[in-house]
Design a protein around this motif. Sequence first.
Motif, PDB file in Angstrom:
ATOM      1  N   CYS A 226     -15.641  13.766 -12.527  1.00 22.09           N
ATOM      2  CA  CYS A 226     -14.584  13.476 -11.625  1.00 22.09           C
ATOM      3  C   CYS A 226     -14.965  13.753 -10.197  1.00 22.09           C
ATOM      4  N   CYS A 227     -15.170  12.904  -9.369  1.00 22.36           N
ATOM      5  CA  CYS A 227     -15.511  13.402  -7.790  1.00 22.36           C
ATOM      6  C   CYS A 227     -14.030  13.564  -6.910  1.00 22.36           C
ATOM      7  N   LEU A 228     -14.373  14.771  -6.459  1.00 13.01           N
ATOM      8  CA  LEU A 228     -12.847  15.144  -5.625  1.00 13.01           C
ATOM      9  C   LEU A 228     -12.948  14.511  -4.251  1.00 13.01           C
ATOM     10  N   THR A 229     -14.162  14.250  -3.608  1.00 14.88           N
ATOM     11  CA  THR A 229     -14.444  13.935  -2.343  1.00 14.88           C
ATOM     12  C   THR A 229     -14.445  12.302  -2.129  1.00 14.88           C
ATOM     13  N   ARG A 230     -14.033  11.359  -2.727  1.00 11.54           N
ATOM     14  CA  ARG A 230     -14.494   9.989  -2.349  1.00 11.54           C
ATOM     15  C   ARG A 230     -13.076   9.532  -1.540  1.00 11.54           C
ATOM     16  N   LYS A 231     -13.743   8.462  -0.838  1.00 13.83           N
ATOM     17  CA  LYS A 231     -12.790   7.494   0.036  1.00 13.83           C
ATOM     18  C   LYS A 231     -12.913   6.087  -0.561  1.00 13.83           C
ATOM     19  N   PRO A 232     -12.106   5.860  -1.558  1.00 18.45           N
ATOM     20  CA  PRO A 232     -12.060   4.267  -2.305  1.00 18.45           C
ATOM     21  C   PRO A 232     -11.637   3.325  -1.443  1.00 18.45           C
ATOM     22  N   TRP A 233     -10.400   3.570  -0.495  1.00 17.72           N
ATOM     23  CA  TRP A 233     -10.192   2.739   0.483  1.00 17.72           C
ATOM     24  C   TRP A 233     -11.184   2.021   1.357  1.00 17.72           C
ATOM     25  N   ILE A 234     -12.235   2.850   1.872  1.00 14.00           N
ATOM     26  CA  ILE A 234     -13.285   2.057   2.377  1.00 14.00           C
ATOM     27  C   ILE A 234     -14.172   1.121   1.539  1.00 14.00           C
ATOM     28  N   ALA A 235     -14.438   1.520   0.314  1.00 13.64           N
ATOM     29  CA  ALA A 235     -15.242   0.505  -0.398  1.00 13.64           C
ATOM     30  C   ALA A 235     -14.342  -0.510  -0.629  1.00 13.64           C
ATOM     31  N   ILE A 236     -12.994  -0.483  -0.895  1.00 13.70           N
ATOM     32  CA  ILE A 236     -12.275  -1.633  -1.041  1.00 13.70           C
ATOM     33  C   ILE A 236     -12.073  -2.785   0.081  1.00 13.70           C
ATOM     34  N   ASP A 237     -12.164  -2.269   1.282  1.00 12.96           N
ATOM     35  CA  ASP A 237     -12.024  -2.792   2.388  1.00 12.96           C
ATOM     36  C   ASP A 237     -13.416  -3.756   2.735  1.00 12.96           C
ATOM     37  N   ARG A 238     -14.498  -3.121   2.296  1.00 13.79           N
ATOM     38  CA  ARG A 238     -15.709  -3.735   2.627  1.00 13.79           C
ATOM     39  C   ARG A 238     -16.105  -4.890   1.559  1.00 13.79           C
ATOM     40  N   VAL A 239     -15.179  -4.802   0.490  1.00 15.16           N
ATOM     41  CA  VAL A 239     -15.713  -5.998  -0.568  1.00 15.16           C
ATOM     42  C   VAL A 239     -15.376  -7.414  -0.028  1.00 15.16           C
ATOM     43  N   GLY A 240     -14.494  -7.712   0.587  1.00 10.01           N
ATOM     44  CA  GLY A 240     -14.068  -8.990   1.255  1.00 10.01           C
ATOM     45  C   GLY A 240     -12.590  -9.479   0.665  1.00 10.01           C
ATOM     46  N   PHE A 241     -11.646  -8.675   0.381  1.00 11.53           N
ATOM     47  CA  PHE A 241     -10.300  -8.890   0.182  1.00 11.53           C
ATOM     48  C   PHE A 241      -9.549  -9.390   1.251  1.00 11.53           C
ATOM     49  N   SER A 242      -8.681 -10.373   1.117  1.00 14.03           N
ATOM     50  CA  SER A 242      -8.198 -10.989   2.457  1.00 14.03           C
ATOM     51  C   SER A 242      -7.062 -10.165   3.113  1.00 14.03           C
ATOM     52  N   LYS A 243      -6.519  -9.480   2.099  1.00 13.08           N
ATOM     53  CA  LYS A 243      -5.577  -8.270   2.633  1.00 13.08           C
ATOM     54  C   LYS A 243      -5.643  -7.055   1.964  1.00 13.08           C
ATOM     55  N   MET A 244      -5.352  -5.953   2.742  1.00 12.77           N
ATOM     56  CA  MET A 244      -5.320  -4.639   1.857  1.00 12.77           C
ATOM     57  C   MET A 244      -4.066  -4.012   2.715  1.00 12.77           C
ATOM     58  N   CYS A 245      -3.432  -3.322   1.573  1.00 10.98           N
ATOM     59  CA  CYS A 245      -2.097  -2.456   2.304  1.00 10.98           C
ATOM     60  C   CYS A 245      -2.254  -1.194   1.444  1.00 10.98           C
ATOM     61  N   TYR A 246      -2.554  -0.017   1.889  1.00 10.87           N
ATOM     62  CA  TYR A 246      -2.504   1.422   1.140  1.00 10.87           C
ATOM     63  C   TYR A 246      -1.977   2.271   2.154  1.00 10.87           C
ATOM     64  N   THR A 247      -1.518   3.394   1.249  1.00 13.99           N
ATOM     65  CA  THR A 247      -0.972   4.717   1.857  1.00 13.99           C
ATOM     66  C   THR A 247      -1.737   5.887   1.351  1.00 13.99           C
ATOM     67  N   ARG A 248      -1.896   6.814   2.431  1.00 12.62           N
ATOM     68  CA  ARG A 248      -2.508   8.087   1.811  1.00 12.62           C
ATOM     69  C   ARG A 248      -1.287   9.004   2.153  1.00 12.62           C
ATOM     70  N   GLN A 249      -1.276   9.898   1.121  1.00 11.57           N
ATOM     71  CA  GLN A 249      -0.214  10.939   0.858  1.00 11.57           C
ATOM     72  C   GLN A 249      -0.713  12.172   0.267  1.00 11.57           C
ATOM     73  N   LYS A 250       0.031  13.298   0.827  1.00 13.74           N
ATOM     74  CA  LYS A 250      -0.352  14.434   0.408  1.00 13.74           C
ATOM     75  C   LYS A 250       0.767  14.875  -0.942  1.00 13.74           C
ATOM     76  N   ILE A 251       0.580  14.869  -2.351  1.00 18.59           N
ATOM     77  CA  ILE A 251       1.450  15.167  -3.388  1.00 18.59           C
ATOM     78  C   ILE A 251       1.534  16.628  -3.358  1.00 18.59           C
TER      79      ILE A 251
END
Length: 268
Positions: A226-251
């Motif tokens: 398990c990698c603790l320092t990834r930013k998956p929203w960047i990879a998702i944004d680059r793939v070519g989806f027509s729309k992306m909606c996300y929230t970053r939150q501290k739990i």
Amino acid sequence: MATDEDSEIGDYFRRYVVPLAILFLCLRVFLFIFRRYQPVIYVKFYDGYAEMHHKAFKEQKEKLLSQMSSFGAKMDVGDNKSDQNNKSDHSVKWIRAVEIGCGPGVNFGYYPPDTSLTVVEPNRHFMKAVAENSAAHPNLRVTGFVCAEAENLKEHIADASQDIVVSTLALCSVQDVTAVIGEVHRILKPGGRFYFIDHTVSDPDDLWCRFMQAVMGPYVQFVAHCCLTRKPWIAIDRVGFSKMCYTRQKIKALPAIFKYHVYGYAVK
């Protein structure tokens, strides 16, 4: 006769070389045993962490995954051998879905009725738990268990064949996030949605958490892949989806190195 020099060399070997050789041998044996049984150990560990995460993240998870009920597509369930004698099923509106890294199936309760689900899980030791959890949700039909890495699913799942893809706490452990997201985009139908939840790198101003992630990262990577320092929203944004909606939150209810999360959806 042994000289003083020979005695010193022998003493050096007894004090340093032999203990180091034994230590090295013990480490090799430990690594062999750990790598052999790590998938089994991880199954036991995951139950506790999944329960803790479910309680801490319940509100956000329910809000996000409840959106799946609005998506569906006609599925000719007669193509499945188990359904060939059930003619009434042909009139059912089914949702075709894939879950990446399903683990024991902790998300099964969130899927809407009449969902045909293919699970992708590289750890075959989760198969028993998946079967038990799917039996507890009779309106959910688990039609396949793909024991494979999510980076390449071309042999298992056809292009543009799925209404929904779900990934919770999985993108942190895959080898290549970009390749996995590319596969998600490939298998989704136009208009299909990708729902994702994962822990991420901390905010830049949280220096203590960044420090702890940097220190603990290699150990967590070794034990749980398990990698603790990834930013998956960047990879998702680059793939070519027509729309992306996300929230970053501290739990706050989660351990410090796992507090920061991203969750949302992307539309093909």
